[in-house]
Design an enzyme around this catalytic site. Structure first.
Site: not given
Ligand code: XMP
Ligand code: MG
Length: 178
Positions: A102, A151
């Protein structure tokens, strides 16, 4: 049970095909090698299980867990490793397996942390990638699907621990983490 899913984005068959394609590439890229496959808990556990059952190379499985403390809508750069790997990855080929990439904060922190153990190589494998949300410039080496800024839940991904066991991936009606 999953009546509050607004829309299904990826069904079981599409996810299975994506796992096939990623496994095909990993089998080819790591032929004759013995990588350490590190799953990022908790979200990657189902993808990891499906992925490794498609591998015909030798590998070691390990896990890591990280929490990031930010506001509720976005993870932050303040990442903590809350569960550490147990394998010795020095001079090893490492593949980090994540559910979704993300902002990039979590995976960039984890890869930097793992680099501290002097592995021979590190690659990132994520089932889902949301490049539109990226804050830290990090690119996966293996991706199943590029997704919009929504999400999503299911196939290991949760909303308050719900939906992890859902075999497909979709958008819940509650979009509070968007
Ligand atoms: P970053 O933002 O650090 O985070 O790249 C990645 C983590 O955030 C969670 N994440 C999600 N979890 N649906 C989810 O259930 C989503 O759309 C989503 N986007 C981010 C996930 O834990 C990932 O490891
Ligand atoms: Mg995760």
């Amino acid at each position: 049970m999953y009546e509050d899913i607004e829309e299904i984005l990826f069904n079981e068959e599409e996810i299975s095909r994506a796992a096939d394609e990623i496994a095909f590439r990993i089998n080819r890229d790591y032929e004759g090698k013995h990588p350490v496959i590190i799953g990022v808990l908790k979200g990657s556990f189902i993808f990891l299980a499906d992925l490794v059952r498609r591998l015909d190379i030798d590998f070691t499985v390990d896990f890591i867990k990280a929490s990031s403390y930010g506001d509720k809508t976005r993870s932050s750069g303040n990442v903590d490793i809350t569960y550490h790997i147990s394998a010795d990855i020095r001079n090893r080929d490492v593949i980090v397996v994540e559910d979704i990439l993300d902002t990039g904060y979590t995976l960039s922190y984890i890869t930097e942390y793992l680099r501290g153990f002097s592995p021979h190589s590190i690659r990132i494998c994520t089932l889902f990638d949301k490049p539109g949300r990226r804050v830290v410039p990090i690119k996966p080496d293996y991706t199943g699907f590029v997704t919009d800024d929504l999400f999503i839940v299911g196939y290991g991904l949760d909303y308050n621990e719900k939906y992890r066991g859902m075999p497909c991936v979709g958008v819940p009606k509650t979009q509070s983490k968007k």
